[in-house]
Design a protein around this motif. Structure first.
Motif, PDB file in Angstrom:
ATOM      1  N   GLU A 146       0.855  -1.184   0.046  1.00  0.00           N
ATOM      2  CA  GLU A 146       0.040   0.030   0.100  1.00  0.00           C
ATOM      3  C   GLU A 146       0.903   1.211  -0.052  1.00  0.00           C
ATOM      4  O   GLU A 146       0.467   2.447  -0.445  1.00  0.00           O
ATOM      5  CB  GLU A 146      -0.920   0.062   1.142  1.00  0.00           C
ATOM      6  CG  GLU A 146      -0.246   0.002   2.535  1.00  0.00           C
ATOM      7  CD  GLU A 146      -0.026  -1.369   3.104  1.00  0.00           C
ATOM      8  OE1 GLU A 146       0.159  -1.401   4.239  1.00  0.00           O
ATOM      9  OE2 GLU A 146       0.172  -2.380   2.355  1.00  0.00           O
ATOM     10  N   ASN A 150      -0.976   2.940  -2.898  1.00  0.00           N
ATOM     11  CA  ASN A 150      -2.038   4.026  -2.325  1.00  0.00           C
ATOM     12  C   ASN A 150      -1.726   5.384  -2.291  1.00  0.00           C
ATOM     13  O   ASN A 150      -2.304   6.235  -1.327  1.00  0.00           O
ATOM     14  CB  ASN A 150      -2.542   3.118  -1.097  1.00  0.00           C
ATOM     15  CG  ASN A 150      -3.228   1.827  -1.107  1.00  0.00           C
ATOM     16  OD1 ASN A 150      -3.484   1.674  -2.187  1.00  0.00           O
ATOM     17  ND2 ASN A 150      -3.723   1.410  -0.203  1.00  0.00           N
ATOM     18  N   ASN A 151      -0.455   5.791  -2.598  1.00  0.00           N
ATOM     19  CA  ASN A 151      -0.138   7.041  -2.472  1.00  0.00           C
ATOM     20  C   ASN A 151       0.010   7.958  -3.812  1.00  0.00           C
ATOM     21  O   ASN A 151       0.984   8.861  -3.678  1.00  0.00           O
ATOM     22  CB  ASN A 151       1.271   7.130  -1.776  1.00  0.00           C
ATOM     23  CG  ASN A 151       1.213   6.774  -0.319  1.00  0.00           C
ATOM     24  OD1 ASN A 151       0.321   7.345   0.618  1.00  0.00           O
ATOM     25  ND2 ASN A 151       1.616   5.581   0.297  1.00  0.00           N
ATOM     26  N   SER A 297       0.071   8.972   7.790  1.00  0.00           N
ATOM     27  CA  SER A 297      -0.619   7.682   8.187  1.00  0.00           C
ATOM     28  C   SER A 297      -0.158   6.973   9.423  1.00  0.00           C
ATOM     29  O   SER A 297      -0.538   6.260   9.918  1.00  0.00           O
ATOM     30  CB  SER A 297      -0.563   6.775   6.916  1.00  0.00           C
ATOM     31  OG  SER A 297       0.962   6.513   6.902  1.00  0.00           O
ATOM     32  N   GLY A 300      -0.255  10.975  12.231  1.00  0.00           N
ATOM     33  CA  GLY A 300      -1.384  11.789  12.400  1.00  0.00           C
ATOM     34  C   GLY A 300      -1.128  13.361  12.425  1.00  0.00           C
ATOM     35  O   GLY A 300      -0.218  13.720  11.467  1.00  0.00           O
ATOM     36  N   SER A 303       2.599  14.575  12.290  1.00  0.00           N
ATOM     37  CA  SER A 303       3.421  14.185  10.971  1.00  0.00           C
ATOM     38  C   SER A 303       4.528  15.364  10.538  1.00  0.00           C
ATOM     39  O   SER A 303       5.630  14.994  10.418  1.00  0.00           O
ATOM     40  CB  SER A 303       2.443  13.973   9.779  1.00  0.00           C
ATOM     41  OG  SER A 303       1.837  15.227   9.469  1.00  0.00           O
TER      42      SER A 303
END
Length: 344
Positions: A146, A150-151, A297, A300, A303
């Motif tokens: 991912e 997913n980025n 991710s 939170g 970051s």
């Protein structure tokens, strides 16, 4: 003079990139909030992070000591640490980290280490270093695909580009170890630079020929010293893991516990791989923005603060300290040698 000007120009570009990067970051985020988040970190974790950085340089020093011993060259651990410092600093301030190894080679030559032996040690170090990222990339594909898929399209492309570059460099370095023509070109370039630094006009063809005659025999030492090479591999892998573990230390310093050490380690490796194809000194700018994007991710709301702390502890503060060490050591030991040779 040209070499000094080149270093000055690289340093100026490097500083401009740092300033631009952090101006953009603080333009988009509230500096007071970031500062308050940083104050939450217990000082113990800062000390642990710095210890990891020190161990990083110690590991590379051990690598050089083991490999040079296999080549029948004895160096002190202190000298190995200095070579590691030189590589880190000059790789950081030059595009695509291209300056580290040539400057290492220069200092090793000044220490009377035969050039053919130095080249083997540096090429082998590059091969192991890149294999670490290839193995890391494979682990990412297996455990956390991912990260890649997913980025967004850009991160996806940068990752595969980084993997391609690392694989190409490993293949290229292996060819370099056993191809006299390529080594000959590199040696001619090195002697050309060296003669400019020392302001000499001399023909180095005979010296290059002598080095080449023994070079291939030196390259074959890998087959006869598999145990030393294996230990060097393990040490180099540990070295990289130590530096990337700083992110986990920062993660724990915020009191966070949800993510595993493996996930955070592979995320940091992922960031490094995606920055491989970006031609910027030390990945400045690219590393910050990619880390800031991916850290959401895991960290939170922390970051941006986490990214700044990780990058500062593992990169910027060490750079300042290393610059001072290089200046002091060079003036105290190497500058005197160059001055003496110039008089002769």
């Amino acid at each position: 003079m040209k070499k000094k000007n080149s270093i000055i120009i690289s340093s100026i570009i490097f500083l401009i990139l740092i300033l631009s990067t952090y101006l953009i970051i603080f333009h988009n985020y509230n500096f007071n909030v970031i500062y308050d988040n940083m104050k939450l970190i217990p000082f113990t974790y800062i000390i642990i992070a710095f210890l990891l950085v020190i161990l990083y340089f110690l590991c590379q020093a051990l690598y050089f000591k083991i490999i040079f011993k296999s080549e029948k060259v004895d160096i002190t651990l202190k000298k190995g640490i200095f070579y590691s410092i030189v590589e880190f600093f000059f790789s950081a301030i030059t595009p695509s980290s291209t300056g580290g190894q040539p400057i290492q080679l220069y200092y090793m030559t000044k220490d009377k280490i035969p050039m053919r032996k130095s080249i083997i040690a540096l090429i082998l170090n590059t091969i192991i270093f890149k294999i670490f990222f290839i193995v890391g990339g494979i682990c990412i594909l297996i455990f956390y695909p991912e990260f890649i898929f997913n980025n967004g399209y850009l991160v996806n492309v940068l990752f595969w580009l980084g993997m391609l570059i690392d694989i190409s460099l490993v293949v290229g370095c292996l060819l370099l170890m056993y191809n006299q023509k390529i080594v000959s070109v590199i040696l001619k370039f090195f002697f050309k630079i060296k003669n400019k630094i020392l302001k000499r006009k001399e023909n180095n063809d005979e010296q290059i020929k002598e080095i080449l005659e023994k070079y291939i025999d030196e390259a074959k030492f890998i087959k006869d010293n598999t145990s030393s090479v294996l230990i060097a591999n393990i040490i180099t892998f540990i070295q990289r893991i130590l530096l990337f573990s700083i992110t986990f230390v920062v993660y724990k310093s915020f009191g966070l516990n949800q993510m595993s050490y493996l996930k955070i380690l592979l995320l940091q490796i992922f960031v490094q791989i995606t920055c491989e194809g970006i031609i910027l000194p030390g990945g400045v700018g690219a590393s910050e923005f990619i880390s800031n994007y991916l850290f959401i991710s895991i960290f939170g709301l922390f970051s941006t603060s986490a990214m700044i702390i990780c990058r500062t502890l593992s990169f910027y503060i060490p750079l300042i300290i290393l610059l001072l060490i290089i200046i002091i050591v060079t003036k105290k030991y190497y500058f005197k040698k160059d001055k003496k040779l110039h008089k002769e």
